[in-house]
Design a protein around this motif. Structure first.
Motif, PDB file in Angstrom:
ATOM      1  N   VAL A   5       6.498  46.108  -7.536  1.00 56.71           N
ATOM      2  CA  VAL A   5       7.484  46.916  -6.910  1.00 56.71           C
ATOM      3  C   VAL A   5       6.950  46.220  -5.622  1.00 56.71           C
ATOM      4  CG1 VAL A   5       7.252  49.524  -7.636  1.00 56.71           C
ATOM      5  CG2 VAL A   5       5.043  47.825  -6.670  1.00 56.71           C
ATOM      6  N   SER A   6       8.534  46.151  -4.827  1.00 62.22           N
ATOM      7  CA  SER A   6       7.916  45.171  -3.633  1.00 62.22           C
ATOM      8  C   SER A   6       7.263  45.900  -2.376  1.00 62.22           C
ATOM      9  CB  SER A   6       9.146  44.899  -2.877  1.00 62.22           C
ATOM     10  OG  SER A   6      10.470  43.810  -3.548  1.00 62.22           O
ATOM     11  N   LEU A   7       6.794  45.622  -1.942  1.00 59.97           N
ATOM     12  CA  LEU A   7       5.525  45.740  -1.337  1.00 59.97           C
ATOM     13  C   LEU A   7       5.951  46.645   0.516  1.00 59.97           C
ATOM     14  CD1 LEU A   7       2.191  44.221  -1.576  1.00 59.97           C
ATOM     15  CD2 LEU A   7       2.391  46.524  -2.435  1.00 59.97           C
ATOM     16  N   LYS A   8       6.801  45.466   0.926  1.00 59.98           N
ATOM     17  CA  LYS A   8       7.411  46.063   2.675  1.00 59.98           C
ATOM     18  C   LYS A   8       8.299  47.018   2.071  1.00 59.98           C
ATOM     19  CE  LYS A   8       8.524  43.301   6.357  1.00 59.98           C
ATOM     20  NZ  LYS A   8       9.090  41.810   7.018  1.00 59.98           N
ATOM     21  N   GLY A   9       7.652  47.901   2.557  1.00 56.36           N
ATOM     22  CA  GLY A   9       8.326  49.184   3.564  1.00 56.36           C
ATOM     23  C   GLY A   9       7.800  50.086   2.282  1.00 56.36           C
ATOM     24  N   TRP A  10       6.976  49.908   1.219  1.00 57.08           N
ATOM     25  CA  TRP A  10       6.841  50.869   0.270  1.00 57.08           C
ATOM     26  C   TRP A  10       6.134  52.260   0.884  1.00 57.08           C
ATOM     27  CZ3 TRP A  10       7.844  51.026  -5.067  1.00 57.08           C
ATOM     28  CH2 TRP A  10       6.580  52.175  -5.743  1.00 57.08           C
ATOM     29  N   ASP A  34      -1.419  45.706   2.380  1.00 56.19           N
ATOM     30  CA  ASP A  34      -0.205  46.327   3.172  1.00 56.19           C
ATOM     31  C   ASP A  34       1.330  45.910   2.845  1.00 56.19           C
ATOM     32  OD1 ASP A  34       0.703  45.550   5.858  1.00 56.19           O
ATOM     33  OD2 ASP A  34       1.266  43.292   5.706  1.00 56.19           O
ATOM     34  N   VAL A  35       1.414  47.309   3.536  1.00 53.42           N
ATOM     35  CA  VAL A  35       2.897  47.250   3.489  1.00 53.42           C
ATOM     36  C   VAL A  35       4.161  47.215   4.536  1.00 53.42           C
ATOM     37  CG1 VAL A  35       2.759  48.459   1.277  1.00 53.42           C
ATOM     38  CG2 VAL A  35       2.951  50.103   3.668  1.00 53.42           C
ATOM     39  N   LYS A  36       3.407  46.435   5.389  1.00 57.00           N
ATOM     40  CA  LYS A  36       4.540  46.068   6.639  1.00 57.00           C
ATOM     41  C   LYS A  36       4.699  44.841   6.798  1.00 57.00           C
ATOM     42  CE  LYS A  36       2.864  50.131   8.992  1.00 57.00           C
ATOM     43  NZ  LYS A  36       2.024  50.399  10.053  1.00 57.00           N
ATOM     44  N   SER A  37       3.304  43.833   6.722  1.00 63.84           N
ATOM     45  CA  SER A  37       4.018  42.398   6.699  1.00 63.84           C
ATOM     46  C   SER A  37       3.126  41.120   5.659  1.00 63.84           C
ATOM     47  CB  SER A  37       3.042  42.049   8.594  1.00 63.84           C
ATOM     48  OG  SER A  37       1.205  42.195   7.895  1.00 63.84           O
ATOM     49  N   ASN A  38       4.145  42.353   4.460  1.00 64.75           N
ATOM     50  CA  ASN A  38       3.265  41.345   3.022  1.00 64.75           C
ATOM     51  C   ASN A  38       1.994  40.369   3.384  1.00 64.75           C
ATOM     52  OD1 ASN A  38       5.598  41.984   2.240  1.00 64.75           O
ATOM     53  ND2 ASN A  38       6.631  40.379   2.885  1.00 64.75           N
ATOM     54  N   ALA A  39       1.125  40.950   4.583  1.00 71.16           N
ATOM     55  CA  ALA A  39      -0.184  40.482   4.552  1.00 71.16           C
ATOM     56  C   ALA A  39      -1.209  40.115   2.723  1.00 71.16           C
ATOM     57  CB  ALA A  39      -1.171  40.625   5.242  1.00 71.16           C
ATOM     58  N   THR A  40      -1.078  40.472   1.831  1.00 68.91           N
ATOM     59  CA  THR A  40      -1.890  40.896   1.207  1.00 68.91           C
ATOM     60  C   THR A  40      -0.259  41.117  -0.115  1.00 68.91           C
ATOM     61  OG1 THR A  40      -1.211  43.206   0.751  1.00 68.91           O
ATOM     62  CG2 THR A  40      -3.184  42.919   1.442  1.00 68.91           C
ATOM     63  N   GLY A  41       0.631  40.010   0.176  1.00 69.20           N
ATOM     64  CA  GLY A  41       1.555  39.567  -1.159  1.00 69.20           C
ATOM     65  C   GLY A  41       2.685  40.200  -1.072  1.00 69.20           C
ATOM     66  N   THR A  42       4.015  40.168  -2.100  1.00 72.12           N
ATOM     67  CA  THR A  42       5.127  40.123  -1.886  1.00 72.12           C
ATOM     68  C   THR A  42       5.320  41.098  -2.904  1.00 72.12           C
ATOM     69  OG1 THR A  42       5.951  39.248  -2.839  1.00 72.12           O
ATOM     70  CG2 THR A  42       6.112  38.128  -0.406  1.00 72.12           C
ATOM     71  N   GLU A  43       4.275  41.380  -3.825  1.00 67.06           N
ATOM     72  CA  GLU A  43       4.878  42.571  -4.903  1.00 67.06           C
ATOM     73  C   GLU A  43       3.711  42.926  -5.279  1.00 67.06           C
ATOM     74  OE1 GLU A  43       6.696  40.477  -7.727  1.00 67.06           O
ATOM     75  OE2 GLU A  43       8.882  40.585  -6.455  1.00 67.06           O
ATOM     76  N   SER A  44       3.221  43.969  -6.219  1.00 66.45           N
ATOM     77  CA  SER A  44       2.402  44.719  -7.148  1.00 66.45           C
ATOM     78  C   SER A  44       2.985  45.314  -8.342  1.00 66.45           C
ATOM     79  CB  SER A  44       1.835  45.494  -5.714  1.00 66.45           C
ATOM     80  OG  SER A  44      -0.219  45.418  -6.976  1.00 66.45           O
ATOM     81  N   VAL A  45       1.928  45.758  -8.600  1.00 67.36           N
ATOM     82  CA  VAL A  45       2.074  46.639  -9.853  1.00 67.36           C
ATOM     83  C   VAL A  45       1.809  48.708  -9.865  1.00 67.36           C
ATOM     84  CG1 VAL A  45       2.121  47.106 -12.721  1.00 67.36           C
ATOM     85  CG2 VAL A  45       2.373  44.281 -11.653  1.00 67.36           C
ATOM     86  N   TYR A  46       2.664  49.208  -9.830  1.00 65.98           N
ATOM     87  CA  TYR A  46       3.071  50.323  -9.760  1.00 65.98           C
ATOM     88  C   TYR A  46       2.936  51.300 -10.954  1.00 65.98           C
ATOM     89  CZ  TYR A  46       3.563  55.379  -7.954  1.00 65.98           C
ATOM     90  OH  TYR A  46       3.444  56.696  -7.171  1.00 65.98           O
ATOM     91  N   THR A  47       2.395  52.486 -11.480  1.00 65.47           N
ATOM     92  CA  THR A  47       2.747  53.388 -12.363  1.00 65.47           C
ATOM     93  C   THR A  47       2.373  54.632 -12.126  1.00 65.47           C
ATOM     94  OG1 THR A  47       3.173  53.933 -14.751  1.00 65.47           O
ATOM     95  CG2 THR A  47       1.253  53.227 -13.704  1.00 65.47           C
ATOM     96  N   VAL A  48       3.135  55.872 -12.697  1.00 65.46           N
ATOM     97  CA  VAL A  48       2.588  57.700 -12.808  1.00 65.46           C
ATOM     98  C   VAL A  48       2.175  57.684 -14.362  1.00 65.46           C
ATOM     99  CG1 VAL A  48       2.637  59.484 -11.222  1.00 65.46           C
ATOM    100  CG2 VAL A  48       3.831  57.217  -9.978  1.00 65.46           C
ATOM    101  N   TYR A  49       1.256  57.847 -14.301  1.00 65.72           N
ATOM    102  CA  TYR A  49       0.418  58.124 -15.546  1.00 65.72           C
ATOM    103  C   TYR A  49       0.123  60.395 -15.564  1.00 65.72           C
ATOM    104  CZ  TYR A  49      -0.917  58.756 -20.263  1.00 65.72           C
ATOM    105  OH  TYR A  49      -1.839  59.048 -21.586  1.00 65.72           O
TER     106      TYR A  49
END
Length: 264
Positions: free
Chosen positions: A28-33, A41-56
């Motif tokens: 998922v793209s973090l910016k605007g998440w 960080d979902v505003k300025s990409n300070a922690t990268g642009t992408e990550s891995v997300y799931t719901v279990y």
């Protein structure tokens, strides 16, 4: 989540590790998440642009992936990366090897006060299988499901379900540790105080009465009751005097005193 490659360069990844990430969740793209962000960080990409997300099973999971967190050339200690991975209660360590028993991971390699559980995932290219080894602090109670013997999974979807359940249960078990219990109590106390302050500020805007102390309100209620009782007593005494005057014939409504002369 860490990956171990021999030899390994910074930010290096492999197809096997990427396949493992894809097995666990979606990129998922973090910016605007706007869902659970796991402290990223979902505003300025300070922690990268992408990550891995799931719901279990109703649990939202945002993985802190080492290869997706940015590396600072100025900060040799990589504090930003340690702040996320080093503060996770559960960490996954991914190995890729040609043979099943070619890993030598030891929890003592990782210096952290917060990580209480290490799940070592070994991907074997030879038979396309995953092997799981779990290390936990002595203070963490036993948690299921128990590892099969041998702990080797050939069905990748089955392995995903088993791993996620194991890690979720492990984190819940570790939270009962006194270290996390104290932090949880402090966090709850701060949240309650914050909610109280916000709630009271809203009430104060809408109703001036809530700005006064509760004791003052009680005193005002008691004073008003005393005033009402005193007025009622005055009315009762006045009515009694009026009745006596009427009976004597001195009241203005008496026919005896309607003339010029007043009765003595």
């Amino acid at each position: 989540m860490l990956t171990v490659i021999n030899p390994q360069k910074e930010e290096e990844t492999t197809d096997s590790f990427n396949s493992f990430l894809h097995l666990l969740g979606s990129s998922v793209s973090l910016k605007g998440w706007d869902k659970f962000k796991g402290g990223l960080d979902v505003k300025s990409n300070a922690t990268g642009t992408e990550s891995v997300y799931t719901v279990y099973e109703g649990h939202e999971i945002m993985f802190h992936v080492s290869t997706l967190l940015p590396i600072s050339k100025e900060n040799m200690q990589q504090v930003e990366r340690k702040r996320h991975i080093g503060n996770d209660i559960v960490n996954i360590v991914f190995y890729e090897c040609d043979k099943v028993d070619s890993t030598t991971f030891k929890p003592s390699m990782m210096k952290t006060r917060f990580t209480h559980i290490f799940a070592v995932v070994v991907y074997c290219k030879q038979d396309n299988s995953y092997r799981l080894v779990v290390f936990s602090e002595e203070s963490v109670p036993l948690f299921g499901p128990p590892l099969p013997s041998p702990p080797t999974f050939y069905d990748h979807q089955e392995f995903r379900d088993f791993l996620l359940v194991k890690l979720i249960n492990g984190e819940k078990a570790a939270i009962n540790n006194p270290l996390f219990a104290q932090k949880r109590e402090r966090t709850l106390e701060m949240l309650i105080k914050n909610l109280y302050q916000v709630y009271m500020s809203e009430i104060n805007k809408n109703n001036m009465l809530y700005r006064r102390a509760f004791s003052d309100v009680i005193q005002d209620v008691q004073s008003s009751r005393k005033e009402e009782a005193r007025r009622a007593e005055f009315v009762r005494v006045g009515q009694t005097l009026k009745l006596k005057t009427i009976l004597k014939g001195d009241a203005p409504t008496s026919t005896v005193t309607t003339g010029i002369l007043k009765r003595e």
